[in-house]
Design an enzyme around this catalytic site. Structure first.
Site, PDB file in Angstrom:
ATOM      1  N   HIS A 141       0.866  -1.188   0.000  1.00 37.83           N
ATOM      2  CA  HIS A 141       0.000   0.000   0.000  1.00 37.83           C
ATOM      3  C   HIS A 141       0.904   1.239   0.000  1.00 37.83           C
ATOM      4  O   HIS A 141       2.029   1.187   0.507  1.00 37.83           O
ATOM      5  CB  HIS A 141      -0.846  -0.048   1.278  1.00 37.83           C
ATOM      6  CG  HIS A 141      -1.902   1.005   1.381  1.00 37.83           C
ATOM      7  ND1 HIS A 141      -1.636   2.291   1.774  1.00 37.83           N
ATOM      8  CD2 HIS A 141      -3.245   0.956   1.165  1.00 37.83           C
ATOM      9  CE1 HIS A 141      -2.764   2.988   1.794  1.00 37.83           C
ATOM     10  NE2 HIS A 141      -3.755   2.197   1.425  1.00 37.83           N
ATOM     11  N   ASP A 218       2.609  -4.878   7.846  1.00 45.74           N
ATOM     12  CA  ASP A 218       1.449  -3.999   7.688  1.00 45.74           C
ATOM     13  C   ASP A 218       0.200  -4.870   7.820  1.00 45.74           C
ATOM     14  O   ASP A 218      -0.192  -5.571   6.883  1.00 45.74           O
ATOM     15  CB  ASP A 218       1.519  -3.312   6.320  1.00 45.74           C
ATOM     16  CG  ASP A 218       0.261  -2.525   5.988  1.00 45.74           C
ATOM     17  OD1 ASP A 218      -0.721  -2.601   6.756  1.00 45.74           O
ATOM     18  OD2 ASP A 218       0.250  -1.833   4.950  1.00 45.74           O
ATOM     19  N   GLN A 221      -5.004  -5.065   6.807  1.00 42.31           N
ATOM     20  CA  GLN A 221      -6.069  -5.959   6.313  1.00 42.31           C
ATOM     21  C   GLN A 221      -6.046  -7.326   6.990  1.00 42.31           C
ATOM     22  O   GLN A 221      -6.946  -8.125   6.766  1.00 42.31           O
ATOM     23  CB  GLN A 221      -5.954  -6.143   4.793  1.00 42.31           C
ATOM     24  CG  GLN A 221      -6.044  -4.879   3.970  1.00 42.31           C
ATOM     25  CD  GLN A 221      -7.413  -4.196   4.046  1.00 42.31           C
ATOM     26  OE1 GLN A 221      -8.395  -4.771   4.502  1.00 42.31           O
ATOM     27  NE2 GLN A 221      -7.463  -2.952   3.601  1.00 42.31           N
ATOM     28  N   LYS A 244     -10.885  -0.221  10.468  1.00 41.90           N
ATOM     29  CA  LYS A 244     -11.092  -1.375   9.594  1.00 41.90           C
ATOM     30  C   LYS A 244     -11.494  -2.610  10.402  1.00 41.90           C
ATOM     31  O   LYS A 244     -11.538  -3.722   9.890  1.00 41.90           O
ATOM     32  CB  LYS A 244      -9.815  -1.685   8.804  1.00 41.90           C
ATOM     33  CG  LYS A 244      -9.430  -0.571   7.802  1.00 41.90           C
ATOM     34  CD  LYS A 244      -8.258  -1.011   6.969  1.00 41.90           C
ATOM     35  CE  LYS A 244      -7.564   0.142   6.278  1.00 41.90           C
ATOM     36  NZ  LYS A 244      -8.313   0.705   5.160  1.00 41.90           N
ATOM     37  N   CYS A 383      -4.742   2.751  -3.597  1.00 42.44           N
ATOM     38  CA  CYS A 383      -3.424   3.120  -3.053  1.00 42.44           C
ATOM     39  C   CYS A 383      -2.377   2.052  -3.340  1.00 42.44           C
ATOM     40  O   CYS A 383      -1.473   1.822  -2.522  1.00 42.44           O
ATOM     41  CB  CYS A 383      -3.495   3.420  -1.556  1.00 42.44           C
ATOM     42  SG  CYS A 383      -4.561   4.788  -1.155  1.00 42.44           S
TER      43      CYS A 383
HETATM   44  N1  7TS Z   1      -2.037  -0.705   4.507  1.00 42.31           N
HETATM   45  C1  7TS Z   1      -2.989  -1.423   3.898  1.00 42.31           C
HETATM   46  C2  7TS Z   1      -2.716  -2.824   3.451  1.00 42.31           C
HETATM   47  C3  7TS Z   1      -4.245  -0.842   3.704  1.00 42.31           C
HETATM   48  O1  7TS Z   1      -5.200  -1.550   3.080  1.00 42.31           O
HETATM   49  C4  7TS Z   1      -4.472   0.480   4.128  1.00 42.31           C
HETATM   50  C5  7TS Z   1      -5.770   1.186   3.880  1.00 42.31           C
HETATM   51  C6  7TS Z   1      -3.441   1.160   4.792  1.00 42.31           C
HETATM   52  C7  7TS Z   1      -2.226   0.528   4.945  1.00 42.31           C
HETATM   53  C8  7TS Z   1      -3.613   2.529   5.315  1.00 42.31           C
HETATM   54  O2  7TS Z   1      -4.544   2.531   6.352  1.00 42.31           O
HETATM   55  P1  7TS Z   1      -4.995   3.912   6.998  1.00 42.31           P
HETATM   56  O3  7TS Z   1      -5.976   3.532   8.049  1.00 42.31           O
HETATM   57  O4  7TS Z   1      -3.768   4.548   7.533  1.00 42.31           O
HETATM   58  O5  7TS Z   1      -5.606   4.706   5.890  1.00 42.31           O
HETATM   59  N2  7TS Z   1      -6.440   0.742   2.748  1.00 42.31           N
HETATM   60  C9  7TS Z   1      -7.511   1.308   2.186  1.00 42.31           C
HETATM   61  C10 7TS Z   1      -8.169   0.711   1.120  1.00 42.31           C
HETATM   62  O6  7TS Z   1      -7.837  -0.344   0.600  1.00 42.31           O
HETATM   63  N3  7TS Z   1      -9.201   1.502   0.762  1.00 42.31           N
HETATM   64  O7  7TS Z   1      -9.229   2.566   1.558  1.00 42.31           O
HETATM   65  C11 7TS Z   1      -8.183   2.465   2.458  1.00 42.31           C
END
Ligand code: 7TS
Length: 425
Positions: A141, A218, A221, A244, A383
């Site tokens: 990501h 990371d 997910q 999430k 992303c």
């Molecule tokens: N890493 C992964 C694998 C992610 O899916 C996301 C967010 C992040 C990092 C960043 O998370 P955040 O809470 O800091 O934003 N992914 C997504 C997505 O797939 N659609 O919207 C956000």
């Protein structure tokens, strides 16, 4: 709608805790939930972006604001003590949930992105230099990819990427080639938010440790969707986001092994994170508070505690089984269309999401038709722009599932995709 015996979890009972799932969509977006054209039942399949929030989590926020809203760690008054106890207990609960040793290893941040930046700045700027490598995967990501890219530019280190093969699996032989004595950090996504690929993080940790490198997992997910134990995978760092996993926005977690966090300098400076300050110099609080400068995410931490209680009640093994069941069902149904391409590994090898494209139709056009059916998905590059470049497409449409989703909602998605096929044929 659902027949409970066909699921590993009681979906009907779970759905009853999420009032938003009863709403309809389609009306004027400036009057949420009240527009006269709000006629289509919401089918929420955008859970990899953000999950919905059950009553129990909202109640924990209401209880905090109505009952003991106060700043933590400062006051000796009663409310402040109550808030402090609850805020610290939230750290303990997170530690227990991921198998950490204790609250010293749990830093509350804003989100996964901030957790990654914290380590990249506090550890990376101090430790990386020319000749060092940071090894990522091709399916990172941007939160990881862009952050390490920038830290590498600042320090003269270089970034290398473990290949993802044509079936969407991580090439572990390539990982073994790239990870060597120059490697200081292996930073890998655990479950890809685009491919659904599950990275072999324990194997990657072994490779990293054989070369005295650290591994950053990371878990944005993975932690919401399967049991993750930092001891079992031997992660040095792990990051994830509350929003999430049924929690509120505004809270993320950084797990770090205590001795590593101890060796790092703070990332943000200010109140709450100091032990003593003179006009000349300052010393730092104990872990984890050294990394939580300023008034922290009190409400969000307390609500994350409630979200974890909710998930643990379902059981993370069961959450994973439900995710896998829905992902496989969606994969099988979507691949019935020969003009639909689904990205990533086969249906029985993936996390709970499916990204795909309909031949000749831009993902944004498809998502707009799905929206007309009340189906909420995400369209774009999620992303993971370099990964989409590698796939040879500018964007994809992604459906992602969680504990309250049912097969009938996937059927609705598939019917809507079929409608789009007719429309664009
Ligand atoms: N890493 C992964 C694998 C992610 O899916 C996301 C967010 C992040 C990092 C960043 O998370 P955040 O809470 O800091 O934003 N992914 C997504 C997505 O797939 N659609 O919207 C956000």
């Amino acid at each position: 709608m659902s027949t409970q015996e066909s699921y590993p979890i009681d979906v009907d009972a779970i759905r009853a805790d999420f009032p938003i799932l009863d709403r309809k969509v389609g009306g004027d977006i400036e009057t949420p939930g009240e527009g006269p054209d709000d006629t289509r039942p919401l089918i929420y399949l955008d859970n990899a972006a953000t999950t919905q929030t059950p009553k129990q989590v909202v109640d924990s926020i209401v209880d905090y604001y109505y009952g003991y809203n106060s700043n933590v760690h400062r006051g000796i008054h009663h409310l402040s003590q109550e808030a402090s106890v609850a805020y610290e207990a939230a750290h303990d609960r997170v530690a227990e949930f991921i198998g950490a040793e204790g609250r010293e290893e749990i830093v509350f941040t804003k989100n996964t992105t901030e957790s990654l930046n914290l380590v990249a700045y506090a550890w990376g700027l101090a430790e990386l230099g020319p000749g060092d490598t940071v090894v990522l995967t091709e399916m990172e990501h941007h939160a990881s990819l862009v952050t390490w890219q920038q830290i590498a530019k600042k320090t003269g280190a270089s970034v290398e990427y473990i290949r993802v093969d044509d079936d969407g699996r991580l090439d572990i032989d390539h990982a073994a080639e790239l990870i060597d004595d120059d490697t200081e950090m292996v930073s890998t996504v655990h479950v890809s938010n685009t491919l659904g690929t599950v990275a072999p993080v324990a194997e990657l940790a072994d490779l990293a440790h054989e070369h005295d490198a650290y591994i950053f997992v990371d878990g944005a997910q993975s932690v919401p969707t399967r049991p993750v134990d930092v001891g079992e995978i031997d992660a040095d760092f792990l990051a994830f986001s509350g929003h999430k996993m049924l929690g509120p926005t505004g809270i993320g977690v950084l797990y770090g092994k205590e001795h590593i966090l101890d060796s790092m300098q703070p990332y943000l400076y200010g109140g709450e994170m100091i032990r003593s300050v003179t006009y000349e110099d300052s010393t730092w609080e104990d872990l984890p508070w050294k990394f939580e400068a300023g008034t922290p995410v009190i409400e969000q931490g307390i609500a994350l505690h409630a979200a974890i209680d909710y998930l643990d009640e379902i059981g993370m093994q069961n959450v994973q089984a439900h995710e896998e069941l829905l992902a496989e069902y969606a994969y099988d149904r979507l691949t019935e269309f020969d003009d639909v391409e689904v990205y990533g590994p086969p249906g029985d090898e993936r996390g709970g999401l499916v990204a795909f494209n309909l031949d000749g139709v831009h993902a944004h056009d498809l998502s707009s038709i799905l929206n007309d059916h009340g189906v909420a998905i995400r369209a774009g590059d999620h992303c993971t722009q370099p990964l989409h470049d590698k796939l040879g497409v500018p964007a994809s449409t992604r459906a992602s599932f969680y504990v309250y989703n049912e097969k009938s909602e996937i059927d609705a998605l598939v019917d809507a995709v079929d409608d789009a096929r007719q429309l664009f044929a």
